[in-house]
Write a protein that holds these residues in place. Structure first.
Motif, PDB file in Angstrom:
ATOM      1  N   THR A 171       8.082  -1.234   6.204  1.00  0.00           N
ATOM      2  CA  THR A 171       7.327   0.008   6.120  1.00  0.00           C
ATOM      3  C   THR A 171       8.313   1.164   6.067  1.00  0.00           C
ATOM      4  N   VAL A 172       8.196   1.995   5.039  1.00  0.00           N
ATOM      5  CA  VAL A 172       9.112   3.114   4.861  1.00  0.00           C
ATOM      6  C   VAL A 172       8.330   4.417   5.003  1.00  0.00           C
ATOM      7  N   ASN A 173       8.663   5.179   6.055  1.00  0.00           N
ATOM      8  CA  ASN A 173       8.075   6.508   6.255  1.00  0.00           C
ATOM      9  C   ASN A 173       9.096   7.550   5.815  1.00  0.00           C
ATOM     10  N   SER A 174       8.697   8.452   4.959  1.00  0.00           N
ATOM     11  CA  SER A 174       9.657   9.420   4.453  1.00  0.00           C
ATOM     12  C   SER A 174       8.980  10.743   4.137  1.00  0.00           C
ATOM     13  N   PHE A 175       9.816  11.787   4.106  1.00  0.00           N
ATOM     14  CA  PHE A 175       9.330  13.086   3.637  1.00  0.00           C
ATOM     15  C   PHE A 175       8.871  12.940   2.201  1.00  0.00           C
ATOM     16  N   GLY A 176       7.743  13.521   1.888  1.00  0.00           N
ATOM     17  CA  GLY A 176       7.224  13.457   0.529  1.00  0.00           C
ATOM     18  C   GLY A 176       6.734  14.809   0.062  1.00  0.00           C
ATOM     19  N   ALA A 177       6.333  14.859  -1.165  1.00  0.00           N
ATOM     20  CA  ALA A 177       5.768  16.071  -1.731  1.00  0.00           C
ATOM     21  C   ALA A 177       4.788  15.678  -2.819  1.00  0.00           C
ATOM     22  N   VAL A 178       3.726  16.448  -2.930  1.00  0.00           N
ATOM     23  CA  VAL A 178       2.707  16.181  -3.931  1.00  0.00           C
ATOM     24  C   VAL A 178       2.591  17.393  -4.855  1.00  0.00           C
ATOM     25  N   ALA A 179       2.374  17.129  -6.135  1.00  0.00           N
ATOM     26  CA  ALA A 179       2.150  18.200  -7.103  1.00  0.00           C
ATOM     27  C   ALA A 179       1.130  17.706  -8.116  1.00  0.00           C
ATOM     28  N   GLY A 180       0.319  18.614  -8.618  1.00  0.00           N
ATOM     29  CA  GLY A 180      -0.709  18.195  -9.558  1.00  0.00           C
ATOM     30  C   GLY A 180      -1.117  19.307 -10.497  1.00  0.00           C
ATOM     31  N   SER A 181      -1.640  18.903 -11.642  1.00  0.00           N
ATOM     32  CA  SER A 181      -2.153  19.823 -12.643  1.00  0.00           C
ATOM     33  C   SER A 181      -3.466  19.278 -13.175  1.00  0.00           C
ATOM     34  N   GLY A 207       2.818  20.755  -2.580  1.00  0.00           N
ATOM     35  CA  GLY A 207       3.204  20.970  -1.198  1.00  0.00           C
ATOM     36  C   GLY A 207       3.817  19.732  -0.581  1.00  0.00           C
ATOM     37  N   PRO A 208       4.344  19.856   0.642  1.00  0.00           N
ATOM     38  CA  PRO A 208       5.032  18.745   1.315  1.00  0.00           C
ATOM     39  C   PRO A 208       4.065  17.856   2.101  1.00  0.00           C
ATOM     40  N   GLY A 209       4.594  16.729   2.583  1.00  0.00           N
ATOM     41  CA  GLY A 209       3.785  15.840   3.399  1.00  0.00           C
ATOM     42  C   GLY A 209       4.568  14.610   3.821  1.00  0.00           C
ATOM     43  N   LEU A 210       3.853  13.653   4.376  1.00  0.00           N
ATOM     44  CA  LEU A 210       4.430  12.388   4.813  1.00  0.00           C
ATOM     45  C   LEU A 210       3.938  11.274   3.904  1.00  0.00           C
ATOM     46  N   LYS A 211       4.865  10.481   3.360  1.00  0.00           N
ATOM     47  CA  LYS A 211       4.517   9.350   2.514  1.00  0.00           C
ATOM     48  C   LYS A 211       4.863   8.055   3.239  1.00  0.00           C
ATOM     49  N   ILE A 212       3.921   7.122   3.227  1.00  0.00           N
ATOM     50  CA  ILE A 212       4.095   5.845   3.908  1.00  0.00           C
ATOM     51  C   ILE A 212       3.994   4.734   2.871  1.00  0.00           C
ATOM     52  N   ASP A 213       5.106   4.031   2.639  1.00  0.00           N
ATOM     53  CA  ASP A 213       5.155   2.937   1.670  1.00  0.00           C
ATOM     54  C   ASP A 213       5.263   1.606   2.398  1.00  0.00           C
ATOM     55  N   GLU A 214       4.307   0.707   2.140  1.00  0.00           N
ATOM     56  CA  GLU A 214       4.376  -0.661   2.643  1.00  0.00           C
ATOM     57  C   GLU A 214       4.964  -1.526   1.525  1.00  0.00           C
ATOM     58  N   VAL A 215       6.273  -1.829   1.614  1.00  0.00           N
ATOM     59  CA  VAL A 215       6.980  -2.543   0.555  1.00  0.00           C
ATOM     60  C   VAL A 215       6.800  -4.042   0.751  1.00  0.00           C
ATOM     61  N   ARG A 216       6.449  -4.751  -0.324  1.00  0.00           N
ATOM     62  CA  ARG A 216       6.259  -6.195  -0.254  1.00  0.00           C
ATOM     63  C   ARG A 216       7.596  -6.926  -0.084  1.00  0.00           C
ATOM     64  N   SER A 228       0.852  -1.188   0.000  1.00  0.00           N
ATOM     65  CA  SER A 228       0.000   0.000   0.000  1.00  0.00           C
ATOM     66  C   SER A 228       0.883   1.232   0.000  1.00  0.00           C
ATOM     67  N   ARG A 229       0.283   2.343  -0.409  1.00  0.00           N
ATOM     68  CA  ARG A 229       0.981   3.620  -0.390  1.00  0.00           C
ATOM     69  C   ARG A 229       0.012   4.686   0.095  1.00  0.00           C
ATOM     70  N   SER A 230       0.441   5.455   1.086  1.00  0.00           N
ATOM     71  CA  SER A 230      -0.424   6.486   1.673  1.00  0.00           C
ATOM     72  C   SER A 230       0.329   7.818   1.709  1.00  0.00           C
ATOM     73  N   PHE A 231      -0.447   8.900   1.713  1.00  0.00           N
ATOM     74  CA  PHE A 231       0.152  10.235   1.761  1.00  0.00           C
ATOM     75  C   PHE A 231      -0.752  11.162   2.572  1.00  0.00           C
ATOM     76  N   VAL A 232      -0.133  11.981   3.420  1.00  0.00           N
ATOM     77  CA  VAL A 232      -0.840  13.021   4.172  1.00  0.00           C
ATOM     78  C   VAL A 232      -0.021  14.291   4.038  1.00  0.00           C
ATOM     79  N   GLY A 233      -0.642  15.357   3.553  1.00  0.00           N
ATOM     80  CA  GLY A 233       0.110  16.592   3.386  1.00  0.00           C
ATOM     81  C   GLY A 233      -0.785  17.746   2.979  1.00  0.00           C
ATOM     82  N   GLY A 234      -0.166  18.804   2.534  1.00  0.00           N
ATOM     83  CA  GLY A 234      -0.908  19.994   2.123  1.00  0.00           C
ATOM     84  C   GLY A 234       0.012  20.987   1.458  1.00  0.00           C
ATOM     85  N   GLY A 235      -0.549  22.123   1.067  1.00  0.00           N
ATOM     86  CA  GLY A 235       0.256  23.130   0.397  1.00  0.00           C
ATOM     87  C   GLY A 235      -0.605  24.230  -0.184  1.00  0.00           C
TER      88      GLY A 235
END
Length: 250
Positions: free
Chosen positions: A166-176, A139-148, A114-121
């Motif tokens: 489980t890998v918790n890391s700094f993340g960032a989201v961008a969209g158009s 904007g920035p956020g927290l990304k949580i990757d559950e690696v098989r 699974s892959r999850s993200f919580v953030g804002g901007g």
């Protein structure tokens, strides 16, 4: 979680259609159904359900998106993906807005459980006309990757199983989000997303052409691309999908 997300998509599609006429909830959006079947040297089956909801309340805008995709090739499961995301936007002025985002994805055919993200901007409406609409956000956020867990070989060419993690890391989201309305019946849209993290960065793009059949029902042809910059060993980095869908707007 899989059953919960699938139920969310199905319930949302049914509920939106049943309450579309009275508009009492204040929500607008669309539900979509895509299906494909081919025979010959191989038999393939694909089914997709989608739901998008939006609600404006003063300076606040709420957006919910959910999707489920399932596929088989010669009776063997080849696709099983569930996704849900929530955006909450707060207008700062006519062009600029702040946002918060939460998303969760499960895909049986990637190297991630699974892959999850919580953030804002911040976001900006570049164009907001009758024909052209274009909005960008990031904007920035927290990304949580559950690696098989996966099998590989070590330096001595001996089989080794790399355990799940489980890998918790700094993340960032961008969209158009871009759309162009040709006339009252035909429109084009292109949505691009980037979800950055140290473990792997996801890039997605969906281009779609939609033609109205009635005041509520439309036909849509779309082409989707999904790319992981660093997938686990044994998994492809890029997936594509061409879809033909029926869309119900409310």
């Amino acid at each position: 979680m899989n059953k919960f997300l699938l139920a969310l998509v199905a319930f949302g599609c049914v509920a939106s259609m049943s309450h579309a006429e009275d508009g009492a909830s204040g929500w607008t959006g669309e539900g979509s159904l895509s299906a494909g079947f081919t025979t010959g040297n191989t038999e393939t089956k694909d089914l997709g359900l989608g739901l998008k909801l939006n609600k404006e309340a003063g300076v606040w805008t709420y957006g919910l998106e959910a999707a489920a995709d399932y596929g088989e090739i010669d009776g063997l499961e080849s696709k099983n993906r569930l996704f849900a995301g929530l955006n909450v936007d707060r207008a700062i002025n006519d062009k600029l807005f702040g946002f918060g985002r939460v998303s969760h994805e499960r895909d049986e055919f990637t190297g991630f459980e699974s892959r999850s993200f919580v953030g804002g901007g911040l976001g900006y409406h570049i164009y907001d006309g009758d024909k052209v609409k274009w909005t960008v956000r990031g904007g920035p956020g927290l990304k949580i990757d559950e690696v098989r867990a996966y099998d590989t070989v070590d330096v001595n060419n001996l089989p080794v199983t790399v355990p799940a993690e489980t890998v918790n890391s700094f993340g960032a989201v961008a969209g158009s989000e871009y759309s162009y309305t040709f006339n009252d019946n035909v429109s084009f849209s292109n949505t691009t997303g980037v979800l950055y993290a140290k473990e792997s960065t996801q890039l997605t793009n969906s281009a779609a052409l939609t033609a109205a059949l009635t005041s509520k029902i439309s036909a849509r042809v779309s082409f989707d691309v999904r790319h992981d910059t660093d997938p686990p060993i044994g998994f492809e980095s890029t997936d594509t999908a061409t879809r033909v869908s029926l869309v119900y707007a409310f």
